[in-house]
Design a protein around this motif. Sequence first.
Motif, PDB file in Angstrom:
ATOM      1  N   ALA A 239      -8.344  -8.690  -8.613  1.00 56.89           N
ATOM      2  CA  ALA A 239      -7.885  -8.060  -7.375  1.00 56.89           C
ATOM      3  C   ALA A 239      -7.084  -9.061  -6.554  1.00 56.89           C
ATOM      4  CB  ALA A 239      -9.083  -7.561  -6.563  1.00 56.89           C
ATOM      5  N   GLY A 240      -6.061  -8.575  -5.873  1.00 58.44           N
ATOM      6  CA  GLY A 240      -5.259  -9.428  -5.000  1.00 58.44           C
ATOM      7  C   GLY A 240      -5.815  -9.440  -3.586  1.00 58.44           C
ATOM      8  N   LYS A 241      -5.112 -10.128  -2.705  1.00 57.53           N
ATOM      9  CA  LYS A 241      -5.582 -10.289  -1.330  1.00 57.53           C
ATOM     10  C   LYS A 241      -5.620  -8.955  -0.571  1.00 57.53           C
ATOM     11  CE  LYS A 241      -6.112 -14.808  -1.350  1.00 57.53           C
ATOM     12  NZ  LYS A 241      -5.776 -15.136  -2.736  1.00 57.53           N
ATOM     13  N   PHE A 242      -4.688  -8.039  -0.880  1.00 54.59           N
ATOM     14  CA  PHE A 242      -4.698  -6.737  -0.208  1.00 54.59           C
ATOM     15  C   PHE A 242      -5.989  -5.983  -0.516  1.00 54.59           C
ATOM     16  CE2 PHE A 242      -0.345  -7.324   0.931  1.00 54.59           C
ATOM     17  CZ  PHE A 242      -0.069  -6.392   1.922  1.00 54.59           C
ATOM     18  N   GLN A 271       4.321  -0.332   4.199  1.00 55.90           N
ATOM     19  CA  GLN A 271       4.743   1.027   4.537  1.00 55.90           C
ATOM     20  C   GLN A 271       3.821   2.073   3.926  1.00 55.90           C
ATOM     21  OE1 GLN A 271       8.831   1.014   3.168  1.00 55.90           O
ATOM     22  NE2 GLN A 271       9.600   1.111   5.254  1.00 55.90           N
ATOM     23  N   ASN A 272       3.522   1.912   2.644  1.00 55.87           N
ATOM     24  CA  ASN A 272       2.773   2.930   1.911  1.00 55.87           C
ATOM     25  C   ASN A 272       1.270   2.752   1.976  1.00 55.87           C
ATOM     26  OD1 ASN A 272       5.275   4.003   1.017  1.00 55.87           O
ATOM     27  ND2 ASN A 272       5.350   2.492  -0.631  1.00 55.87           N
ATOM     28  N   ARG A 273       0.839   1.561   2.413  1.00 53.75           N
ATOM     29  CA  ARG A 273      -0.587   1.219   2.409  1.00 53.75           C
ATOM     30  C   ARG A 273      -1.180   1.427   1.013  1.00 53.75           C
ATOM     31  NH1 ARG A 273       0.144  -1.285   6.602  1.00 53.75           N
ATOM     32  NH2 ARG A 273      -1.287  -1.383   8.371  1.00 53.75           N
ATOM     33  N   THR A 274      -0.370   1.110   0.013  1.00 55.47           N
ATOM     34  CA  THR A 274      -0.819   1.155  -1.381  1.00 55.47           C
ATOM     35  C   THR A 274      -0.246  -0.061  -2.101  1.00 55.47           C
ATOM     36  OG1 THR A 274       1.086   2.479  -2.098  1.00 55.47           O
ATOM     37  CG2 THR A 274      -0.922   3.671  -1.480  1.00 55.47           C
ATOM     38  N   ILE A 275      -0.936  -0.478  -3.167  1.00 62.08           N
ATOM     39  CA  ILE A 275      -0.423  -1.582  -3.987  1.00 62.08           C
ATOM     40  C   ILE A 275      -0.552  -1.198  -5.458  1.00 62.08           C
ATOM     41  CG2 ILE A 275      -0.897  -3.377  -2.292  1.00 62.08           C
ATOM     42  CD1 ILE A 275      -3.193  -3.224  -5.236  1.00 62.08           C
ATOM     43  N   VAL A 276       0.180  -1.873  -6.304  1.00 64.31           N
ATOM     44  CA  VAL A 276       0.090  -1.701  -7.757  1.00 64.31           C
ATOM     45  C   VAL A 276      -0.091  -3.091  -8.355  1.00 64.31           C
ATOM     46  CG1 VAL A 276       1.226  -0.939  -9.859  1.00 64.31           C
ATOM     47  CG2 VAL A 276       1.550   0.351  -7.733  1.00 64.31           C
ATOM     48  N   ARG A 277      -1.164  -3.285  -9.099  1.00 62.10           N
ATOM     49  CA  ARG A 277      -1.395  -4.586  -9.724  1.00 62.10           C
ATOM     50  C   ARG A 277      -0.310  -4.892 -10.754  1.00 62.10           C
ATOM     51  NH1 ARG A 277      -7.894  -4.945 -11.133  1.00 62.10           N
ATOM     52  NH2 ARG A 277      -8.671  -4.821  -8.967  1.00 62.10           N
ATOM     53  N   VAL A 278       0.002  -6.162 -10.917  1.00 57.74           N
ATOM     54  CA  VAL A 278       0.968  -6.578 -11.929  1.00 57.74           C
ATOM     55  C   VAL A 278       0.444  -6.174 -13.306  1.00 57.74           C
ATOM     56  CG1 VAL A 278       2.144  -8.544 -12.984  1.00 57.74           C
ATOM     57  CG2 VAL A 278       1.699  -8.545 -10.526  1.00 57.74           C
ATOM     58  N   GLY A 279       1.287  -5.493 -14.091  1.00 60.61           N
ATOM     59  CA  GLY A 279       0.882  -5.051 -15.421  1.00 60.61           C
ATOM     60  C   GLY A 279       0.196  -3.702 -15.440  1.00 60.61           C
ATOM     61  N   PRO A 285      -4.880   2.644  -3.124  1.00 63.17           N
ATOM     62  CA  PRO A 285      -4.766   2.688  -1.659  1.00 63.17           C
ATOM     63  C   PRO A 285      -5.541   1.541  -1.015  1.00 63.17           C
ATOM     64  CG  PRO A 285      -6.324   4.342  -2.426  1.00 63.17           C
ATOM     65  CD  PRO A 285      -5.733   3.724  -3.656  1.00 63.17           C
ATOM     66  N   VAL A 286      -5.019   1.001   0.061  1.00 65.19           N
ATOM     67  CA  VAL A 286      -5.704  -0.069   0.790  1.00 65.19           C
ATOM     68  C   VAL A 286      -5.728   0.263   2.278  1.00 65.19           C
ATOM     69  CG1 VAL A 286      -5.304  -1.958  -0.833  1.00 65.19           C
ATOM     70  CG2 VAL A 286      -3.534  -1.392   0.828  1.00 65.19           C
ATOM     71  N   ASP A 287      -6.843  -0.039   2.900  1.00 67.70           N
ATOM     72  CA  ASP A 287      -7.025   0.203   4.340  1.00 67.70           C
ATOM     73  C   ASP A 287      -7.224  -1.152   5.002  1.00 67.70           C
ATOM     74  OD1 ASP A 287      -7.750   0.939   6.887  1.00 67.70           O
ATOM     75  OD2 ASP A 287      -9.733   1.689   6.330  1.00 67.70           O
ATOM     76  N   ILE A 288      -6.163  -1.683   5.611  1.00 64.68           N
ATOM     77  CA  ILE A 288      -6.240  -3.010   6.208  1.00 64.68           C
ATOM     78  C   ILE A 288      -5.690  -3.022   7.635  1.00 64.68           C
ATOM     79  CG2 ILE A 288      -6.047  -4.270   4.019  1.00 64.68           C
ATOM     80  CD1 ILE A 288      -3.039  -4.722   4.827  1.00 64.68           C
TER      81      ILE A 288
END
Length: 454
Positions: A239-242, A271-279, A285-288
């Motif tokens: 998992a990343g920092k987000f 903007q989207n409050r979403t991330i996609v892991r590399v690969g 979705p992320v709530d930060i």
Amino acid sequence: MQEGKILIIDDNKSLLSALEILLQFEYKHIQTISNPNQITSIQNLKDFDVVMLDMNFSAGVNTGNEGLFWLREIKKKTPNTAVIMMTAYGAVDLAVKALKEGAADFILKPWKNEKLLATIKSAYLLRKSRKEVQELKQKESNLKQVINQDGNFIIGNSKALTAVLNLVRKVAKTDVNVLITGENGTGKELIARELHRMSARKDEVFIGVDMGSISETLFESELFGHSKGAFTDAKEDRAGKFEAANKGTLFLDEIGNLSLQTQAKLLSAIQNRTIVRVGSNKTIPVDIRLVCATNCNLNQMVAEGIFREDLLYRINTIHIEIPPLRERGNDILVLADFYLKKFASKYGKPSLRINNFAQEKLLGYRWPGNVRELQHTVERAVILSEGNVLKPADFLLGNATTVALDQGPETLDEMEKLMIDRALDKHNGNYSAAANQLGISRQTLYNKIKKLEK
């Protein structure tokens, strides 16, 4: 044999004996009681994994209400214990009612041993999983407390600092994005932590990311995470920092150091409050709560085309400018006294004090390194002090702080720090200009400063 503890409650003593014989080779601890009124006197009720409870205790009564009553009492005392209801009078509506009240399962008398053992095992595993979840939640809570611990304090009572803290109090309760600006060493991370501490997310994690220390090639992996096999060293999902900051606060320090390419990737996530892991192709979705900081003039960088205007608008809903130490008046002496006590205790010199002439020297200095420079200056004075009173000569200010007592740098690190300090002083703290003078990149300069400050 399972480690579990089973409690059986039934007014039929022959049945209790039969169940005890059947279960004694399956579970380590079996306890039986024939009177449900004894339930309230059991001190270690919460230690039982499974309770087998009869639904009818009074002669001639088969409504199941007695069992439902005691089911509720047990659940009040130990909500996570699995309760299996037993009755000789089967009715679907009664079974459904018991399950709604919190029962794990329902057994009809007489039973088949295989069916009974399977039901108890299922209830035991349910209890075990609930216990593990509870323990994980407790560990997570403890971990968050450890992560959020911060031994630093916001110290001072000047008008400039009070105005900043008043703005922090107003903004903290909201979830708006905040941009904190100020010179190096003014305490931008402290303000970010204060925003988190006063927010509704205070019981969640505060994740800080030093953007200046992340290379462009690792940017996506560090912030968004990666899947196993995404690149050579990706031996497992990460998992990343987000994601790590989900439900909490994500603090992006030195955001002005990002390239235009990485700015675009960051903008998309914000903007989207979403991330996609590399690969991976999976959207997460992320709530930060996002807080950013920089010592750069982002508006000037936008005008020069090296910082995206749309990203600036995204991170700059509220702008908090931290005043430099030279504009905080007597806060200099308040901070100096705080660090004096801290380092005097650390180095075994508890009776140290700063005389009036030394205080005037501290007040008259411009402190280009701000609070961080003051901290190092006081620590150095405490270490080198020989008496109980610190005099003006004990405080080495400006370029003198990088020079040994014989007025010349003795090591490569000292020489490097002297050159960096002079370059930054010449260009009023502008990293890009200082790096250009020294013939190195801005990121290299930033990394050298971090290394020399340790």
